[in-house]
Scaffold this motif. Structure first.
Motif, PDB file in Angstrom:
ATOM      1  N   ASN A  24       4.535 -11.296   4.537  1.00 36.13           N
ATOM      2  CA  ASN A  24       3.710 -10.482   3.659  1.00 36.13           C
ATOM      3  C   ASN A  24       3.798  -9.028   4.075  1.00 36.13           C
ATOM      4  N   PHE A  25       3.508  -8.143   3.122  1.00 37.11           N
ATOM      5  CA  PHE A  25       3.435  -6.716   3.393  1.00 37.11           C
ATOM      6  C   PHE A  25       1.972  -6.339   3.612  1.00 37.11           C
ATOM      7  N   VAL A  26       1.708  -5.668   4.716  1.00 35.17           N
ATOM      8  CA  VAL A  26       0.359  -5.236   5.062  1.00 35.17           C
ATOM      9  C   VAL A  26       0.246  -3.744   4.779  1.00 35.17           C
ATOM     10  N   LEU A  27      -0.729  -3.370   3.943  1.00 37.13           N
ATOM     11  CA  LEU A  27      -0.921  -1.966   3.605  1.00 37.13           C
ATOM     12  C   LEU A  27      -1.629  -1.251   4.761  1.00 37.13           C
ATOM     13  N   LEU A  28      -0.998  -0.188   5.269  1.00 33.91           N
ATOM     14  CA  LEU A  28      -1.539   0.546   6.413  1.00 33.91           C
ATOM     15  C   LEU A  28      -2.126   1.896   6.034  1.00 33.91           C
ATOM     16  N   ARG A  29      -1.494   2.565   5.080  1.00 36.56           N
ATOM     17  CA  ARG A  29      -1.936   3.925   4.761  1.00 36.56           C
ATOM     18  C   ARG A  29      -1.502   4.306   3.353  1.00 36.56           C
ATOM     19  N   VAL A  30      -2.340   5.139   2.714  1.00 40.83           N
ATOM     20  CA  VAL A  30      -1.996   5.722   1.417  1.00 40.83           C
ATOM     21  C   VAL A  30      -2.214   7.225   1.519  1.00 40.83           C
ATOM     22  N   GLU A  31      -1.200   7.982   1.139  1.00 40.72           N
ATOM     23  CA  GLU A  31      -1.259   9.438   1.172  1.00 40.72           C
ATOM     24  C   GLU A  31      -0.950   9.998  -0.214  1.00 40.72           C
ATOM     25  N   VAL A  32      -1.434  11.206  -0.495  1.00 37.50           N
ATOM     26  CA  VAL A  32      -1.173  11.844  -1.785  1.00 37.50           C
ATOM     27  C   VAL A  32      -0.816  13.304  -1.564  1.00 37.50           C
ATOM     28  N   ARG A  33      -0.170  13.868  -2.569  1.00 39.20           N
ATOM     29  CA  ARG A  33       0.036  15.317  -2.680  1.00 39.20           C
ATOM     30  C   ARG A  33      -0.743  15.753  -3.916  1.00 39.20           C
ATOM     31  N   ARG A  34      -1.885  16.327  -3.695  1.00 41.64           N
ATOM     32  CA  ARG A  34      -2.817  16.576  -4.799  1.00 41.64           C
ATOM     33  C   ARG A  34      -2.253  17.525  -5.842  1.00 41.64           C
ATOM     34  N   ASN A  35      -1.456  18.481  -5.438  1.00 40.44           N
ATOM     35  CA  ASN A  35      -0.860  19.408  -6.398  1.00 40.44           C
ATOM     36  C   ASN A  35       0.620  19.115  -6.625  1.00 40.44           C
ATOM     37  N   GLY A  36       1.044  17.974  -6.132  1.00 42.96           N
ATOM     38  CA  GLY A  36       2.438  17.597  -6.299  1.00 42.96           C
ATOM     39  C   GLY A  36       3.378  18.259  -5.322  1.00 42.96           C
ATOM     40  N   ILE A  37       2.855  19.115  -4.466  1.00 34.38           N
ATOM     41  CA  ILE A  37       3.692  19.806  -3.483  1.00 34.38           C
ATOM     42  C   ILE A  37       2.931  19.867  -2.158  1.00 34.38           C
ATOM     43  N   GLY A  38       3.614  20.349  -1.137  1.00 37.79           N
ATOM     44  CA  GLY A  38       2.953  20.522   0.154  1.00 37.79           C
ATOM     45  C   GLY A  38       2.950  19.255   0.985  1.00 37.79           C
ATOM     46  N   ASP A  39       2.103  19.246   1.989  1.00 34.66           N
ATOM     47  CA  ASP A  39       2.035  18.126   2.920  1.00 34.66           C
ATOM     48  C   ASP A  39       1.293  16.945   2.303  1.00 34.66           C
ATOM     49  N   TRP A  40       1.544  15.776   2.851  1.00 37.00           N
ATOM     50  CA  TRP A  40       0.832  14.573   2.429  1.00 37.00           C
ATOM     51  C   TRP A  40      -0.564  14.561   3.058  1.00 37.00           C
ATOM     52  N   SER A  41      -1.556  14.180   2.259  1.00 34.39           N
ATOM     53  CA  SER A  41      -2.935  14.043   2.750  1.00 34.39           C
ATOM     54  C   SER A  41      -3.343  12.579   2.695  1.00 34.39           C
ATOM     55  N   THR A  42      -3.848  12.061   3.796  1.00 33.11           N
ATOM     56  CA  THR A  42      -4.252  10.657   3.844  1.00 33.11           C
ATOM     57  C   THR A  42      -5.571  10.467   3.090  1.00 33.11           C
ATOM     58  N   ILE A  43      -5.573   9.505   2.151  1.00 33.36           N
ATOM     59  CA  ILE A  43      -6.816   9.178   1.439  1.00 33.36           C
ATOM     60  C   ILE A  43      -7.329   7.792   1.809  1.00 33.36           C
ATOM     61  N   TRP A  44      -6.484   6.995   2.491  1.00 31.95           N
ATOM     62  CA  TRP A  44      -6.949   5.669   2.914  1.00 31.95           C
ATOM     63  C   TRP A  44      -6.145   5.238   4.117  1.00 31.95           C
TER      64      TRP A  44
END
Length: 210
Positions: free
Chosen positions: A177-197
């Motif tokens: 199985n695949f275990v979900l560890l982290r979810v990140e987003v780029r709120r403006n579509g650019i720049g660094d990834w920000s962890t939301i979970w």
């Protein structure tokens, strides 16, 4: 003499039935062993000792994988026009990451090849809208394997929010199985990834309060 024949006939028939039964059983056992041997030979010829490799030609997709992929509804021949199938040995198992063609986009599915006789489709956990965690047979994006970190990552863009997201998974097995560890987003579509979970560490939660 007739009495002796009358006695021996049932015994003979019973012996003949038992012999036929045992012969059939041995034949089936040999057949099963032959199938497994052929599957292992097919895998050996395909992998050639490699722990990670790709297949782009539909003619080179092993038969044991074709059946499982087709049964899952994956149009792999269309998908192979976009991306290859990735075969990876990980967590003491074998994985096939298969592209699946669709009317709007090509997705990717994962199959556990630990048992070559029964390849299994594996689901992916993901953050569901508007809240919670769901599961899908399709990866949220095309997976990349970070061998040094031991993680899989997939980047995608939500059809709802249009915000790029990156999922980080750990593959465990068996059971696979695949275990979900982290979810990140780029709120403006650019720049660094920000962890939301981030997945909580259960080992830390189990520790008594200090």
């Amino acid at each position: 003499m007739r009495g002796i024949n009358a006695i021996l006939s049932p015994i003979f028939l019973a012996g003949l039935f038992l012999l036929t039964f045992l012969t059939a059983g041995l034949s089936q056992d040999r057949s099963g062993a032959d199938v497994l041997r052929d599957l292992r030979r097919e895998w050996f010829n395909l992998a050639q000792g490699r722990t990670a490799f790709e297949v782009s030609d539909p003619q080179h997709v092993p038969n044991f994988l074709k059946l499982a992929v087709e049964q899952s509804g994956c149009r792999y021949e269309d998908g192979l026009r976009v991306a290859p199938i990735h075969f990876i040995r990980v967590a003491h198992g074998r994985l096939a990451l298969v592209p699946c063609g669709g009317p709007l986009k090509t997705t990717q599915r994962a199959f556990d090849l630990s048992d070559l006789q029964k390849p299994l489709a594996i689901k992916f956990p993901f953050l569901a809208y508007p809240d919670g965690i769901g599961a899908s047979g399709d990866a949220p994006g095309f997976l990349t394997w970070d061998k040094d970190a031991g993680f899989f990552r997939a980047e995608t863009t939500s059809d709802i929010s249009n915000i790029p997201a990156r999922y980080t998974y750990r593959f465990d097995g068996p059971p696979s199985n695949f275990v979900l560890l982290r979810v990140e987003v780029r709120r403006n579509g650019i720049g660094d990834w920000s962890t939301i979970w981030d997945a909580p560490r259960l080992s830390d939660l189990a520790k008594p309060n200090q």
